[in-house]
Write a protein that holds these residues in place. Structure first.
Motif, PDB file in Angstrom:
ATOM      1  N   PHE A 160      28.372  -9.350 -62.062  1.00  0.00           N
ATOM      2  CA  PHE A 160      29.722  -9.455 -61.282  1.00  0.00           C
ATOM      3  C   PHE A 160      30.229 -10.980 -61.365  1.00  0.00           C
ATOM      4  CE2 PHE A 160      26.703  -6.683 -58.724  1.00  0.00           C
ATOM      5  CZ  PHE A 160      27.689  -5.340 -59.049  1.00  0.00           C
ATOM      6  N   ARG A 161      29.684 -11.263 -62.642  1.00  0.00           N
ATOM      7  CA  ARG A 161      30.052 -12.424 -62.760  1.00  0.00           C
ATOM      8  C   ARG A 161      31.836 -12.572 -62.981  1.00  0.00           C
ATOM      9  NH1 ARG A 161      28.265 -10.169 -67.021  1.00  0.00           N
ATOM     10  NH2 ARG A 161      28.817  -9.932 -69.142  1.00  0.00           N
ATOM     11  N   ASP A 162      32.125 -12.011 -63.504  1.00  0.00           N
ATOM     12  CA  ASP A 162      33.780 -11.482 -63.805  1.00  0.00           C
ATOM     13  C   ASP A 162      34.785 -11.272 -62.423  1.00  0.00           C
ATOM     14  OD1 ASP A 162      33.306 -13.121 -65.567  1.00  0.00           O
ATOM     15  OD2 ASP A 162      32.986 -10.537 -67.008  1.00  0.00           O
ATOM     16  N   GLU A 163      33.842 -11.015 -61.490  1.00  0.00           N
ATOM     17  CA  GLU A 163      34.335  -9.841 -60.173  1.00  0.00           C
ATOM     18  C   GLU A 163      34.113 -11.264 -58.877  1.00  0.00           C
ATOM     19  OE1 GLU A 163      34.092  -6.325 -59.379  1.00  0.00           O
ATOM     20  OE2 GLU A 163      32.872  -5.984 -61.458  1.00  0.00           O
ATOM     21  N   PRO A 164      34.850 -12.373 -58.743  1.00  0.00           N
ATOM     22  CA  PRO A 164      34.399 -13.084 -57.237  1.00  0.00           C
ATOM     23  C   PRO A 164      34.547 -12.620 -56.152  1.00  0.00           C
ATOM     24  CG  PRO A 164      36.734 -13.478 -58.585  1.00  0.00           C
ATOM     25  CD  PRO A 164      36.486 -12.116 -59.327  1.00  0.00           C
ATOM     26  N   GLU A 165      35.167 -11.374 -55.665  1.00  0.00           N
ATOM     27  CA  GLU A 165      34.406 -10.957 -54.420  1.00  0.00           C
ATOM     28  C   GLU A 165      33.163 -10.451 -54.576  1.00  0.00           C
ATOM     29  OE1 GLU A 165      36.325  -6.708 -51.494  1.00  0.00           O
ATOM     30  OE2 GLU A 165      37.183  -8.032 -53.156  1.00  0.00           O
ATOM     31  N   TRP A 166      32.586  -9.384 -55.461  1.00  0.00           N
ATOM     32  CA  TRP A 166      31.764  -9.228 -55.344  1.00  0.00           C
ATOM     33  C   TRP A 166      30.588 -10.015 -55.706  1.00  0.00           C
ATOM     34  CZ3 TRP A 166      29.948  -4.499 -53.485  1.00  0.00           C
ATOM     35  CH2 TRP A 166      31.083  -3.829 -53.020  1.00  0.00           C
ATOM     36  N   ALA A 167      31.558 -11.566 -56.788  1.00  0.00           N
ATOM     37  CA  ALA A 167      29.531 -12.109 -56.748  1.00  0.00           C
ATOM     38  C   ALA A 167      29.435 -12.452 -55.909  1.00  0.00           C
ATOM     39  CB  ALA A 167      30.702 -12.840 -57.661  1.00  0.00           C
ATOM     40  N   ALA A 168      29.872 -12.922 -54.990  1.00  0.00           N
ATOM     41  CA  ALA A 168      29.938 -14.205 -53.606  1.00  0.00           C
ATOM     42  C   ALA A 168      29.185 -12.259 -52.335  1.00  0.00           C
ATOM     43  CB  ALA A 168      31.016 -14.344 -53.028  1.00  0.00           C
ATOM     44  N   LYS A 169      29.071 -11.141 -52.921  1.00  0.00           N
ATOM     45  CA  LYS A 169      28.659 -10.419 -52.418  1.00  0.00           C
ATOM     46  C   LYS A 169      27.297  -9.720 -52.694  1.00  0.00           C
ATOM     47  CE  LYS A 169      32.028  -7.707 -50.078  1.00  0.00           C
ATOM     48  NZ  LYS A 169      32.893  -6.176 -50.202  1.00  0.00           N
ATOM     49  N   ALA A 170      27.206 -10.339 -54.226  1.00  0.00           N
ATOM     50  CA  ALA A 170      25.917 -10.549 -54.703  1.00  0.00           C
ATOM     51  C   ALA A 170      24.920 -11.530 -54.461  1.00  0.00           C
ATOM     52  CB  ALA A 170      25.680 -10.142 -56.448  1.00  0.00           C
ATOM     53  N   GLU A 171      25.908 -12.683 -54.051  1.00  0.00           N
ATOM     54  CA  GLU A 171      24.470 -14.340 -54.214  1.00  0.00           C
ATOM     55  C   GLU A 171      24.809 -14.603 -52.225  1.00  0.00           C
ATOM     56  OE1 GLU A 171      24.084 -16.466 -56.076  1.00  0.00           O
ATOM     57  OE2 GLU A 171      24.944 -16.002 -57.917  1.00  0.00           O
ATOM     58  N   ALA A 172      24.718 -13.087 -51.855  1.00  0.00           N
ATOM     59  CA  ALA A 172      24.588 -12.699 -50.262  1.00  0.00           C
ATOM     60  C   ALA A 172      23.242 -12.431 -50.032  1.00  0.00           C
ATOM     61  CB  ALA A 172      25.302 -12.242 -49.604  1.00  0.00           C
ATOM     62  N   LEU A 173      23.035 -10.873 -51.198  1.00  0.00           N
ATOM     63  CA  LEU A 173      21.722 -10.679 -51.032  1.00  0.00           C
ATOM     64  C   LEU A 173      21.000 -11.413 -51.246  1.00  0.00           C
ATOM     65  CD1 LEU A 173      20.539  -8.127 -49.821  1.00  0.00           C
ATOM     66  CD2 LEU A 173      21.542  -6.555 -52.279  1.00  0.00           C
ATOM     67  N   VAL A 174      21.332 -11.959 -52.558  1.00  0.00           N
ATOM     68  CA  VAL A 174      20.050 -12.280 -52.994  1.00  0.00           C
ATOM     69  C   VAL A 174      19.646 -13.625 -52.066  1.00  0.00           C
ATOM     70  CG1 VAL A 174      19.453 -14.587 -54.804  1.00  0.00           C
ATOM     71  CG2 VAL A 174      21.624 -12.804 -55.580  1.00  0.00           C
ATOM     72  N   GLY A 175      20.053 -14.155 -51.226  1.00  0.00           N
ATOM     73  CA  GLY A 175      19.842 -14.858 -50.370  1.00  0.00           C
ATOM     74  C   GLY A 175      19.188 -14.471 -49.066  1.00  0.00           C
ATOM     75  N   LYS A 176      19.382 -13.224 -49.006  1.00  0.00           N
ATOM     76  CA  LYS A 176      18.515 -12.593 -48.625  1.00  0.00           C
ATOM     77  C   LYS A 176      17.460 -11.677 -48.919  1.00  0.00           C
ATOM     78  CE  LYS A 176      22.179  -9.964 -46.605  1.00  0.00           C
ATOM     79  NZ  LYS A 176      23.665  -9.506 -45.340  1.00  0.00           N
TER      80      LYS A 176
END
Length: 243
Positions: A91-107
């Protein structure tokens, strides 16, 4: 503490008893465990086969399923590793989904990683009077960094006779689609791994990833070797019941 279980495809279809052990142990340590039914495959098979668009669609569903979870725990280092390392890339080219992906990574945590690193539990009060060896899965160890946690938990088990596994860090040959694309090489690798399990003298082989368990266990069974194959959570739960 609210914990959502990410059961993975292999656990859901072939090893549901592993997830039950994970759930019971987490519950015993005060976690409020739930199972979001909207969860899907993590997308790893498609991603490893080069189908990134298809992997992205599956990944979106997994992200949606756990969007409101506080913690997400999986019995598989491979699937958790997929989320940690490749969701940000997908999701590197999709800022909204990139943020959601990082949120899942964090938990997102693998079971032993969560038990030791978050709950601070290294001794579950288990007893397991058997000769045991441990196979570290490639993705769990190399992608997710799960190295010490399983051994910390095993070393605290009373009466266990730990046997060193020769060439323990070597891949078992499964690797998901690798086992299909490179079947001959995969077979040679699992034969070597099974031989090393037998050389260890262990009665029980413990792992933290169902793909490895299925592959090595299948080979040992085909060769008629009397080695029991268990997930770490199963050994800990069974050991606690014996005390």
């Amino acid at each position: 503490m609210k914990v959502s279980l990410f059961v993975t495809c292999l656990a859901d279809n072939l090893y549901p008893e592993v997830v039950e052990s994970v759930a019971r142990i987490l519950t015993d340590y005060g976690c409020e465990v739930d199972f979001p039914e909207a969860q899907s495959c993590c997308g790893q098979p498609a991603f490893n086969s080069g189908y990134q668009d298809e992997a992205r669609e599956v990944s979106r569903q997994l992200i949606r399923a756990f969007e409101h979870s506080d913690y997400v725990v999986s019995p598989s280092g491979s699937c958790a590793g997929m989320v940690h390392h490749f969701y940000p890339y997908l999701f590197r080219d999709e800022p909204e989904w990139a943020a959601k992906a990082e949120a899942l990574v964090g938990k997102m945590y693998e079971f032993s990683q969560f038990l030791v690193g978050v709950l601070g539990v290294t001794d579950v009060g288990a007893s397991f009077p058997h000769k045991v060896t441990y196979h570290p899965s490639c993705h769990g160890m190399r992608l997710l960094g799960v190295k010490d946690e399983p051994m910390q938990l095993l070393s605290a088990v009373a009466d266990i006779e730990y046997q060193d596994l020769p060439s323990r860090d070597d891949c078992c040959g499964f690797g998901g689609t690798f086992a299909i694309k490179m079947a001959d090489m995969s077979e040679a690798m699992v034969c070597e791994k099974a031989a090393n399990v037998c050389k260890s003298g262990a009665e029980v082989l413990v792992g933290t990833d169902m793909g490895c368990m299925m592959n090595i266990g299948g080979r040992l069974n085909k060769e008629g070797k009397p080695v029991r194959v268990m997930h770490l959570a199963q050994l800990l739960e069974e050991g606690r019941a014996k005390r």
